[in-house]
Design a protein around this motif. Structure first.
Motif, short mmCIF file in Angstrom:
data_model
loop_
_atom_site.label_atom_id
_atom_site.label_comp_id
_atom_site.label_asym_id
_atom_site.label_seq_id
_atom_site.Cartn_x
_atom_site.Cartn_y
_atom_site.Cartn_z
N ALA A 173 0.84 -1.20 0.00
CA ALA A 173 0.00 0.00 0.00
C ALA A 173 0.88 1.25 0.00
CB ALA A 173 -0.91 0.00 1.22
N ALA A 174 0.64 2.14 -0.95
CA ALA A 174 1.46 3.35 -1.05
C ALA A 174 1.16 4.34 0.07
CB ALA A 174 1.22 4.01 -2.41
N PHE A 175 -0.02 4.21 0.69
CA PHE A 175 -0.42 5.09 1.80
C PHE A 175 -0.74 4.19 2.99
CE2 PHE A 175 -1.52 6.87 -2.31
CZ PHE A 175 -0.79 8.05 -2.29
N PRO A 176 0.27 3.76 3.70
CA PRO A 176 0.13 2.65 4.65
C PRO A 176 -0.79 2.91 5.83
CG PRO A 176 2.27 3.72 4.86
CD PRO A 176 1.65 4.28 3.64
N ASN A 177 -1.03 4.16 6.18
CA ASN A 177 -1.85 4.47 7.35
C ASN A 177 -3.28 4.89 7.00
OD1 ASN A 177 0.40 4.01 9.07
ND2 ASN A 177 1.14 6.08 8.62
N ALA A 178 -3.62 4.80 5.72
CA ALA A 178 -4.91 5.33 5.26
C ALA A 178 -6.01 4.29 5.30
CB ALA A 178 -4.77 5.87 3.84
N ARG A 179 -7.24 4.79 5.46
CA ARG A 179 -8.41 4.00 5.10
C ARG A 179 -8.87 4.47 3.73
NH1 ARG A 179 -13.50 6.46 5.73
NH2 ARG A 179 -13.49 8.45 6.86
N TYR A 180 -9.75 3.73 3.09
CA TYR A 180 -10.08 3.99 1.69
C TYR A 180 -11.59 4.13 1.51
CZ TYR A 180 -5.26 2.58 1.22
OH TYR A 180 -3.90 2.51 1.37
N VAL A 181 -11.96 4.93 0.50
CA VAL A 181 -13.36 5.17 0.19
C VAL A 181 -13.56 5.00 -1.31
CG1 VAL A 181 -15.23 6.87 0.16
CG2 VAL A 181 -13.66 6.77 2.13
N CYS A 182 -14.61 4.26 -1.68
CA CYS A 182 -14.94 4.06 -3.08
C CYS A 182 -16.46 3.98 -3.22
CB CYS A 182 -14.30 2.77 -3.61
SG CYS A 182 -14.52 2.47 -5.38
N GLY A 183 -16.96 4.34 -4.38
CA GLY A 183 -18.39 4.19 -4.62
C GLY A 183 -18.79 2.73 -4.60
#
Length: 336
Positions: A173-183
């Protein structure tokens, strides 16, 4: 009286003497300058266009930073835009707007919104594999004063490769501390394994989703229309380009911004001719309806916009023009 004349003569002689000396100095300088070309003189190199850059402004209590992920020069805009029109008509529109007729620039502009409590990234860029033309989001983040570890939320407007390519790098994961949002509709369309055996265009993009998005699904929130990412950030259904494309409405202290993703692609064609089809729109009729509805709302409410493929720094306004609209780039509005 004779003394006065004598003094004048002395001053005249002195002036003449100075003039002769000055002339000699000038001639000597000219001779030296003439000799310069024979010397080794350092010259500044041609540096070319920047690969990445950033633009930052305040929006109420929020801070917005737009990153340049790169830029591609591609053939067109016809027939990528306006394939159902006469080519000459598309060329005429370009000429009226002082643009080249047979090539156009496709910029990429992910957006960061710092709410003061969370750093939210909208779209993850092309990723390193798509260099040298693009894939500079990570460099742009550092240039803007951030690190990938600082990103708290990554929001995906839709699952085309230039928006999700930077989610994973070298299998991590390029953003290791992130959560993700998608439609929800977007992920439901692209994620099934059977898409890998569909037509070429669907299969290629489905493979990207399997490689870049599916590994992050356990950390992902799936939104519908009006779904909230965080207070002040909500989704707006904008289907057509893809089945579940989402734009995002940002609001802080009464200040508003629309992040359009690919609901608008070309700053002239998509806005001045919103009914003309775009080749990459999956449902062209629905995409045209979405464009026109969004543009009408933006113009009526005077909401500033940013779009993923608008000319960098990709921020401006829309106003009515004849039966359609036109784009007005921002200048100093956000600096005051």
């Amino acid at each position: 009286m004779s003394r006065f004349l004598d003094d004048s003569k002395l001053r005249a002689d002195h002036s003449s003497s100075l003039t002769r000396r000055d002339s000699f100095g000038l001639l000597s300088g000219a001779a030296f300058a003439a000799a310069l070309p024979s010397l080794a003189v350092a010259k500044a190199p041609m540096l070319g266009q920047p690969r990445t850059d950033f633009h930052r402004f305040k929006l109420g209590a929020f801070e917005v930073t737009i990153i340049r992920d790169g830029t591609r020069s591609v053939a067109g805009p016809y027939p990528a835009f306006g394939a159902d029109q006469f080519e000459e008509d598309v060329h005429e529109l370009m000429a009226k707007n002082h643009l080249p007729l047979k090539r156009f620039e496709l910029p990429y502009a992910p957006v960061l919104v710092n709410t003061g409590k969370a750093l939210v990234l909208f779209d993850a860029g092309n990723g390193l594999s798509r260099r040298p033309a693009s894939g500079y989001l990570q460099d742009g983040l550092k240039l803007a004063g951030y690190s990938p570890e600082m990103v708290d939320v990554v929001v995906i407007t839709h699952c085309h490769p230039d928006h999700i390519g930077g989610l994973m790098e070298k299998g991590k994961a390029a953003f290791p501390n992130a959560r993700y949002v998608c439609g929800e509709a977007e992920y439901s369309f692209w994620s099934p394994q059977e898409n890998l055996n569909a037509g070429r265009a669907i299969a290629r993009r489905a493979r990207f989703v399997q490689d870049k998005v599916a590994p992050l699904a356990q950390k992902m929130t799936f939104l519908k229309n009006e779904g909230e990412v965080l207070p002040g950030i909500r989704a707006i259904a904008s289907p057509g380009h893809t089945p579940g494309h989402l734009a995002y409405h940002i609001e802080s202290s009464g200040k508003r911004l629309l992040i359009l993703g690919d609901a608008i692609v070309h700053f002239v064609v998509s806005i001045q001719r919103p009914d003309w089809p775009l080749a990459s729109d999956m449902d062209k009729e629905l995409a045209a309806k979405t464009r026109r509805n969004l543009l009408a709302m933006i113009a009526a409410d005077r909401i500033p916009i940013t779009g993923y493929h608008l000319p960098f720094p990709a921020i401006g306004f829309v106003e009515p023009l004849n039966e359609a609209f036109r784009f007005i780039p921002a200048s100093y509005q956000f600096n005051l």
